[in-house]
Design an enzyme around this catalytic site. Structure first.
Site: not given
Ligand code: NAP
Length: 245
Positions: A11-13, A89, A141, A154-156, A158
């Site tokens: 998920g590095a995009s 991620n 998370s 989501y909580v389950a 994480k």
């Molecule tokens: P984001 O901007 O929505 O990015 C999510 C990434 O996951 C995107 O690169 C997406 O790829 C990829 N993805 C989604 N479904 C996928 C799949 N089935 N296979 C492979 N890649 C997939 O989210 P973010 O906020 O950066 O979150 C990143 C991580 O941090 C997540 O695990 C999230 O739960 C965790 N997190 C975030 C926060 C927060 O406040 N933002 C807090 C706690 C934890 P595409 O875009 O290419 O589809």
């Protein structure tokens, strides 16, 4: 600098994953930039790393698929010959109160966040065991530690990631592989952008440092956990939450 490592970031995009990929690239590590739908954004991340003298490749894979995640690991091995660091991620949300949450909302979130993490760990286990070294960093998370209304799925997922991390830390230690989780609080990304202002304000009230986190705050923690400085840290959950808990 630490020795150059091969790193897979799922998920590095965008968001946190992008910041993690860029941070590892900047440090001279070789990066596999995984994405699901946003090929263009993933290629931009690769370009940015390469433009600064680093090495990176974008690889499409849905981590919720056992076969696709195996293919992702196989491609990483083909391109770079080894895997030193896996950062799980990729993550999604499908928020809804229990009364309204559909079975598919639960299944989808568990499939990507928890099963996806398990899939990737499963496929790197053999190569990391053979190398007798490795670092696994799973993005959990803060809500996986304290619960949150409207996010039972989501909580389950994480909280499950934390249990998975602690278990593999115990299994993999003898092979010189560490496994840790990072539990971010509220980080400014596309995932949190979609929340309405009232929800954001309510979060802000709970953050002693008084501001939301940046993706780079999480990236720096991942860099630390992958570094030689963290060689004796395993089975831990590092909060990056502005003091929330
Ligand atoms: P984001 O901007 O929505 O990015 C999510 C990434 O996951 C995107 O690169 C997406 O790829 C990829 N993805 C989604 N479904 C996928 C799949 N089935 N296979 C492979 N890649 C997939 O989210 P973010 O906020 O950066 O979150 C990143 C991580 O941090 C997540 O695990 C999230 O739960 C965790 N997190 C975030 C926060 C927060 O406040 N933002 C807090 C706690 C934890 P595409 O875009 O290419 O589809």
């Amino acid at each position: 600098m630490n020795e150059q490592k091969v790193v897979i970031v799922t998920g590095a995009s965008s968001g946190i994953g992008k910041a993690i990929a860029l941070a590892f690239g900047k440090e001279g590590h070789k990066v596999i930039v995984n994405y699901l739908n946003n090929a263009e954004q993933a290629e931009e991340v690769v370009k940015e790393i390469v433009s600064k003298g680093g090495e990176a490749h974008a690889v499409q894979a849905d981590v919720s698929s056992f076969e696709a995640s195996k293919n992702l690991v196989d491609q990483a091995l083909e391109i770079f010959g080894r895997i030193d660091v896996l950062v799980n991620n990729s993550g999604i949300t499908k928020d809804q109160l229990m009364l309204r949450m559909k079975e598919e909302d639960f299944d989808n979130v568990i499939d990507v966040n928890l099963k996806g993490t398990w899939n990737m760990v499963k496929h790197v286990t053999r190569p990391m065991f053979k190398q007798k070294s490795g670092r696994i960093i799973n993005i959990s998370s803060v809500v996986g530690q304290i619960g949150n209304p409207g996010q039972a799925n989501y909580v389950a997922s994480k909280a499950g990631v934390i249990g998975l991390t602690k278990s593999i830390a115990k299994e993999f230690g003898k092979k010189n592989i560490t496994a840790n989780a990072i539990a971010p609080g509220f980080i400014k990304t596309a995932m949190t952008e979609k929340l309405d202002d009232a929800v954001k304000d309510a979060y802000l009230q709970q953050i002693p440092l008084g501001s939301f986190g940046e993706a780079e705050d999480v990236a720096n923690t991942a860099l630390f956990l992958a570094s030689d400085s963290a060689k004796y840290i395993s089975g831990q959950v590092l909060g990056v939450n502005g003091g929330m808990i």
